[in-house]
Design a protein around this motif. Structure first.
Motif: not given
Length: 291
Positions: A149-157, A99-105, A66-73
């Motif tokens: 936007l997808l990249g920001a969401l992915s890495m935020g998660a 950063p706003l996404i990370v705050l919410v997550f 999961v982390l490999g897909v979100l943070n890299f793939s």
């Protein structure tokens, strides 16, 4: 090691990431975002695995995937699509919502208190990035904006989950596992969905080497080290240094002029990074590791 030292070391990562746009546009062959993502992750991950000589235990494979897909793939593919399809300023501004996404997550997944000061710092940083990089001729490509936007969401998660799932290994080993997993998932998709790379020039090879070794292995080792030691909001707030680094590199390398608005934007970004770091409570007890 002091919190300030940890923050300064972690801040090196977004500064290095600031070289991604100029490296992509000036050194890489155009139109190969998946190959760029693959070559930034898999070789670096394999090299780090050889160095650490530590494979993930079976009960960690799902989380590492999961982390490999979100943070890299997913993040890398989205990053390079945005870099190819958008002016660097637009891509950086859209990505600055992270950063706003990370705050919410972090509130949802870690129970972190959603502090008004952190939210204000994230919004100020977003405004500062817009002042720094957006110009009157900035053009919006729908696919590029969606990718950013997808990249920001992915890495935020990915940032939040990497803080939640802290394995009992060194940050270097944790980075190796994620880079390798991300590259493994990218390999078949890249071979199927993109044509083969053209004959690579020395400039292309240098670009891929820089992105893989420095922008990949080194930068992400420092990043995950920071995530393990610092508040997620404070870490991701440092990401505003990436567009600032990109603009300064363009100013130095490409002789791009800085306008008064951009200078004010740079000051706002630095202030937001400072405020974000201050908003994270140094005295709070470390978050428990949730297995």
């Amino acid at each position: 090691m002091s919190r300030l030292t940890d923050t300064l070391i972690t801040a090196l990562t977004p500064i290095i990431w600031g070289t991604t746009y100029i490296t992509t546009t000036q050194f890489l062959p155009e139109g190969y975002p998946m190959h760029a993502a693959l070559l930034r992750s898999l070789p670096a991950g394999l090299i780090l695995l050889v160095v650490t000589r530590n494979l993930p235990p079976r009960d960690w494979l799902g989380r590492i995937a999961v982390l490999g897909v979100l943070n890299f793939s997913l993040f890398f593919v989205a990053l390079f699509i945005a870099a190819y399809r958008l002016p660097g300023g637009v891509a950086a501004t859209v990505g600055a919502i992270q950063p706003l996404i990370v705050l919410v997550f972090a509130r949802l997944a870690l129970g972190t208190v959603l502090r008004p000061a952190s939210v204000a710092a994230a919004i100020a940083g977003l405004v500062g990035v817009g002042m720094l990089v957006l110009g009157p001729d900035a053009q919006l490509d729908p696919v590029g904006v969606a990718a950013a936007l997808l990249g920001a969401l992915s890495m935020g998660a990915g940032v939040v989950l990497a803080r939640r799932w802290q394995p009992p290994v060194s940050p270097l080993t944790f980075t190796a596992w994620q880079l390798t997993a991300g590259g493994i998932f990218l390999l078949p998709a890249t071979l199927i969905m993109e044509p083969a790379l053209p004959a690579l020039t020395m400039s292309n090879l240098a670009g891929y080497l820089w992105l893989g070794v420095v922008g990949g292995a080194l930068a992400y080792f420092l990043w995950f080290r920071g995530i393990a030691r610092l508040d997620p909001a404070g870490v991701t707030g440092l990401g505003f240094l990436s567009p600032l680094s990109a603009i300064l590199i363009g100013w130095v390398v490409l002789s791009e002029a800085l306008t008064p608005v951009q200078i004010v934007g740079a000051i706002v970004i630095l202030a937001s990074v400072w405020a974000s770091s201050r908003a994270a409570r140094p005295s709070q007890a470390p978050l428990s590791v949730r297995q």
